[in-house]
Scaffold this motif. Structure first.
Motif, PDB file in Angstrom:
ATOM      1  N   LEU A 128       0.843  -1.188   0.000  1.00  0.00           N
ATOM      2  CA  LEU A 128       0.000   0.000   0.000  1.00  0.00           C
ATOM      3  C   LEU A 128       0.880   1.240   0.000  1.00  0.00           C
ATOM      4  CD1 LEU A 128      -2.552  -0.991   2.807  1.00  0.00           C
ATOM      5  CD2 LEU A 128      -2.762  -1.385   0.347  1.00  0.00           C
ATOM      6  N   LEU A 129       0.259   2.383  -0.275  1.00  0.00           N
ATOM      7  CA  LEU A 129       0.959   3.640  -0.050  1.00  0.00           C
ATOM      8  C   LEU A 129       1.162   3.841   1.450  1.00  0.00           C
ATOM      9  CD1 LEU A 129      -0.582   6.411  -2.354  1.00  0.00           C
ATOM     10  CD2 LEU A 129       1.775   5.623  -2.330  1.00  0.00           C
ATOM     11  N   ALA A 130       2.319   4.356   1.829  1.00  0.00           N
ATOM     12  CA  ALA A 130       2.540   4.700   3.235  1.00  0.00           C
ATOM     13  C   ALA A 130       1.415   5.609   3.717  1.00  0.00           C
ATOM     14  CB  ALA A 130       3.892   5.387   3.398  1.00  0.00           C
ATOM     15  N   LEU A 131       0.924   5.360   4.910  1.00  0.00           N
ATOM     16  CA  LEU A 131      -0.293   6.018   5.373  1.00  0.00           C
ATOM     17  C   LEU A 131      -0.119   7.504   5.641  1.00  0.00           C
ATOM     18  CD1 LEU A 131      -1.730   3.258   7.749  1.00  0.00           C
ATOM     19  CD2 LEU A 131      -2.446   3.840   5.421  1.00  0.00           C
ATOM     20  N   SER A 132       1.095   7.955   5.885  1.00  0.00           N
ATOM     21  CA  SER A 132       1.295   9.375   6.174  1.00  0.00           C
ATOM     22  C   SER A 132       2.615   9.835   5.579  1.00  0.00           C
ATOM     23  CB  SER A 132       1.297   9.620   7.688  1.00  0.00           C
ATOM     24  OG  SER A 132       2.537   9.237   8.261  1.00  0.00           O
ATOM     25  N   ASP A 133       2.886  11.124   5.752  1.00  0.00           N
ATOM     26  CA  ASP A 133       4.137  11.682   5.247  1.00  0.00           C
ATOM     27  C   ASP A 133       5.357  11.174   6.013  1.00  0.00           C
ATOM     28  OD1 ASP A 133       2.723  13.106   3.406  1.00  0.00           O
ATOM     29  OD2 ASP A 133       2.683  14.967   4.569  1.00  0.00           O
ATOM     30  N   PHE A 134       5.123  10.563   7.164  1.00  0.00           N
ATOM     31  CA  PHE A 134       6.238  10.001   7.929  1.00  0.00           C
ATOM     32  C   PHE A 134       6.598   8.646   7.332  1.00  0.00           C
ATOM     33  CE2 PHE A 134       4.110  12.896  10.863  1.00  0.00           C
ATOM     34  CZ  PHE A 134       5.184  13.652  11.324  1.00  0.00           C
ATOM     35  N   VAL A 135       7.149   8.683   6.115  1.00  0.00           N
ATOM     36  CA  VAL A 135       7.374   7.435   5.384  1.00  0.00           C
ATOM     37  C   VAL A 135       8.400   6.540   6.080  1.00  0.00           C
ATOM     38  CG1 VAL A 135       6.693   8.374   3.156  1.00  0.00           C
ATOM     39  CG2 VAL A 135       9.054   8.603   3.902  1.00  0.00           C
ATOM     40  N   HIS A 136       9.256   7.145   6.936  1.00  0.00           N
ATOM     41  CA  HIS A 136      10.229   6.312   7.635  1.00  0.00           C
ATOM     42  C   HIS A 136       9.568   5.403   8.658  1.00  0.00           C
ATOM     43  CE1 HIS A 136       9.840  10.155   9.833  1.00  0.00           C
ATOM     44  NE2 HIS A 136       9.925   9.415  10.915  1.00  0.00           N
ATOM     45  N   ASP A 137       8.300   5.708   9.004  1.00  0.00           N
ATOM     46  CA  ASP A 137       7.561   4.828   9.903  1.00  0.00           C
ATOM     47  C   ASP A 137       6.921   3.663   9.156  1.00  0.00           C
ATOM     48  OD1 ASP A 137       8.201   6.340  12.091  1.00  0.00           O
ATOM     49  OD2 ASP A 137       6.337   7.495  12.082  1.00  0.00           O
TER      50      ASP A 137
END
Length: 759
Positions: free
Chosen positions: A550-559
């Motif tokens: 999926l697309l990473a759920l938020s802009d904090f892609v490192h999470d």
């Protein structure tokens, strides 16, 4: 067969000889007296036509103050419509001045080795000169006719036909320049030759040569050595893009109409490709509220249309109401080169459109297998949804866009093509032509080799197995060839079920590296959670990546270290007046084999909140989805073993009780019902589907099919082999069996229908 071909050639030559036994009666060609008479009569009952004539007359009035050949067609029409000698005098003045020129060639072309004496500019001047000479012929003295004829032959006919057609000076071939330039240079030179032939025997011979050789352009079959594609697809149309296809065809048809008018009653050559053109132009258009859009693959624009070619075909006697429907969709003045009412050719050749139907009598999907285009739509109504897919040859006007697509929805190209720009601009060769400007998958930041712009894709992309079962549509794109320096598999399946388009990417590369998916939105881009919504006007779609992540759920892609992250990339707009943003979905890590699944949800309205619920599922040897939407459940299964990794062993899997060797299959059923009672079934590349020891489908060869039961009928849409010998399960004996639109005998035993079908 050989004798038949020889007879056909002899027949053409005989027809030509008969025609050339007569002198041309001026005026004729394109502004023939019958045309003038007809349009004058129509003006009495058609106010729009009368308004258009006034626009044309005003342009002609302004041209009386100048000396340019550029608007000679307006002056010519004004003279033939009114008989006003002022127009004739100006045309005579322009022609006498024109023939004093040293050359019509451009400095760029004249500097080439060997010298190109004739290009599109020369062709256009040849056309305008022919129209003017034909119009004013009877107002010239014998000496003036001869003087002008010799000058126009020197400037227009000899360079055009000498460079492009006639020995011993010809420098071009159909293999090197057999696209729109060939017909423009040859046919416009031919029209000019037609107009001059009463005065010059060599002009007569030149026009005859054009007549004789023109069918060869339409029938050019391509070549192996330099990988040139055939000019025309068996289903109609050209690979060059709609823009250049229409232009090249229009130029050829203008010559044929001029010939027909110059020699009334003379036979025209048999060109089978012409019969397919009206349907081609319809299949690649998108009717909408406002101006008609068209597929803009390659060097074209979405507002370019093909009414000019259709009007000329109509004049040549190829008439059906679908052509009227198309012409009726075109908005006046919507593109640069159209045959609009207030332009001379449009004024003369636009037919009466009062009987144009509301919709064409055409199917909803069409595959152009020879040059790799496909279109699928849910209806012919305006502002419907249409998916256009391309995977074919790359060269010249055909971009590096194997496996790319355009999605139209509610009047907008909501997932679009980046377009093109003026060719000398660096943005054309560095961006618009290249893979980055299209909706494709890149590997290590690269798509098709950039050298393909000039040398072509020696291995082409291709499209296969188009199925249209109403609410279930499918086509397979194979873009491996153009990127075979990086990929050993680059397949893209487009499965459109109800209001969702599923894009399934089957990717295998020679080395480990990074994959990224490119998206060119035709509207405002907004990410929320794992979804992206693109909105423009009343059109809105949701892009939902499902596999490999999926697309990473938020802009904090490192999470979300394993999920897709996104990058916004700035690129020039098509008009070069600014920039726009396209997007890349990156898969973290390095891989050499990936299955990508992305759902594009077609929203009923911008405000729609309730969207299909999609559950990722997987088992031994398979991945899939369970989709719940509006009380309906659809299970999609993708066989991980059927992607070429097995050589001689067949790719059997067990998934939720289903046993199959199919590459992919889907079943749809009402929520709460048993999947075995499904009324809708899709299967791709399979020879069997079984459950609990019961056969639901069996074929010795792997097939692609859609199966739907409704109202006592069983419909099958089948592809994959030229001969089908298969069985399909049905809960009860159907009252009718319809296979690929044809009613067949119902052979029903033990719950199975035996189907024998030959294409």
């Amino acid at each position: 067969m050989k004798q038949k071909c020889i007879a056909l050639v002899i027949g053409i030559l005989c027809c030509a000889t008969v025609g050339f036994a007569q002198k041309v009666k001026h005026p004729s060609l394109l502004y023939a007296p019958e045309r003038i008479k007809s349009v004058k009569q129509r003006m009495q009952d058609e106010p729009k036509l009368a308004e258009a004539w006034e626009d044309i007359r005003q342009v002609a009035e302004k041209e009386l103050q100048g000396k340019s050949l550029n608007k000679a067609d307006y002056l010519s029409l004004a003279y033939l419509m009114t008989g006003d000698k002022r127009y004739a005098g100006k045309l005579k003045e322009i022609l006498l001045q024109t023939v004093k020129a040293e050359t019509w060639g451009s400095s760029e072309m004249l500097a080439r080795k060997p010298v190109w004496r004739a290009d599109l500019g020369v062709a256009h001047k040849a056309y305008l000169s022919a129209i003017a000479y034909d119009a004013v012929y009877n107002d010239l003295s014998a000496s003036e006719r001869k003087e002008i004829a010799k000058g126009l032959y020197r400037l227009g006919v000899e360079p055009s036909l000498g460079d492009w057609l006639l020995e011993p000076t010809r420098i071009h071939s159909l293999n090197s320049m057999g696209h729109n330039w060939w017909t423009s240079c040859v046919c416009m030179g031919g029209i000019l030759a037609l107009s001059l032939q009463n005065e010059l025997e060599e002009a007569r011979e030149g026009a005859q040569a054009v007549f004789e050789y023109l069918p060869e352009w339409f029938s050019f079959a391509g070549d192996v050595l330099q990988q040139k594609p055939k000019t025309f697809d068996d289903a109609g149309g050209m690979y060059e893009s709609l823009n250049y296809a229409n232009f090249g065809i229009q130029e050829a048809l203008q010559f044929l109409v001029a010939w027909k008018n110059a020699y009334p009653g003379a036979a025209l050559p048999d060109i089978p490709q012409l019969k397919q053109l009206p349907a081609f132009f319809a299949y690649v258009c998108y009717p909408r509220t406002g101006m008609l859009y068209d597929i803009h693959f390659g060097d074209s624009h979405k507002n370019v249309t093909a009414e000019s070619s259709l009007m000329l075909l109509y004049e040549l006697g190829m008439r059906d109401k679908d052509m009227l429907w198309y012409m009726n969709q075109v908005e006046q003045g919507q593109h640069r080169d159209g045959y609009f009412l207030n332009r001379p050719m449009g004024f003369l050749y636009t037919p009466d459109l009062k009987d144009a139907p509301a919709e064409p009598a055409l199917k909803h999907s069409q595959l152009f297998a020879d040059f790799g285009w496909a279109t699928m739509r849910d209806s012919w109504q305006k502002d419907a949804s249409m998916l256009a897919v391309k995977s074919g040859h790359t060269w010249n006007h055909s971009h590096a866009d194997a496996n790319s697509f355009i999605l139209f929805h509610k009047g907008m190209d909501i997932i679009k093509d980046a377009g093109n720009c003026w060719y000398p601009n660096p943005a054309y060769r560095n961006y618009f032509f290249q893979s980055e400007a299209h909706n494709v998958v890149l590997f290590n930041g690269q798509g098709q080799s950039r050298e393909q712009q000039y040398h072509g894709s020696m291995l082409r992309g291709s499209l296969h197995h188009l199925l249209d079962g109403g609410n279930i549509k499918y086509v397979l794109a194979n873009g491996t060839g153009p990127v075979s320096d990086k990929f050993s598999r680059n397949f893209r399946h487009f499965l459109w079920m109800d209001d969702v388009v599923y894009i399934i990417d089957d990717l295998k590369t020679h080395d480990y590296g990074e994959f990224e998916w490119l998206w060119h939105p035709g509207g405002t881009w907004k990410k929320k959670g794992a979804d992206v919504t693109v909105t423009q006007g009343d059109a809105s779609v949701v892009i939902r990546p499902l596999y490999p992540r999926l697309l990473a759920l938020s802009d904090f892609v490192h999470d979300y270290p394993e999920d897709l992250y996104w990058e916004a990339i700035s690129a020039p707009t098509e008009d070069l007046k600014g920039t726009e943003t396209y997007y890349s979905f990156h898969l973290p890590g390095k891989f050499d084999r990936i299955k990508g699944v992305t759902a594009i949800i077609l929203k009923d309205s911008v405000a729609q909140k309730e969207l299909p619920v999609m559950e990722r599922r997987e088992g031994k040897g398979w991945i899939g989805l369970r989709i719940r939407n509006k009380g309906k459940v659809t299970d999609i299964y993708i066989n991980q073993l059927a992607d070429g990794r097995l050589m001689h062993s067949n790719s059997w899997i067990e998934a939720d009780g289903w046993v199959t060797d199919a590459y992919m299959f889907a079943v749809s059923y009402p929520e709460g019902d048993n999947p075995t009672e499904a009324d809708e079934l899709f299967l791709a590349y399979g020879s069997a589907l079984r459950r609990d020891g019961v056969s639901y489908f069996a074929s010795l060869s792997k097939l692609f099919f859609v199966q739907k039961a409704a109202g006592g009928d069983l419909n099958l849409w089948i592809d994959g082999q030229p001969y089908v010998n298969a069985s399909f399960r049905s809960g009860k004996r159907p009252s009718r069996l319809i296979v690929n639109g044809e009613a067949m005998h119902v052979n029903y035993q033990n719950g199975l229908l035996d189907v024998k079908y030959k294409k």
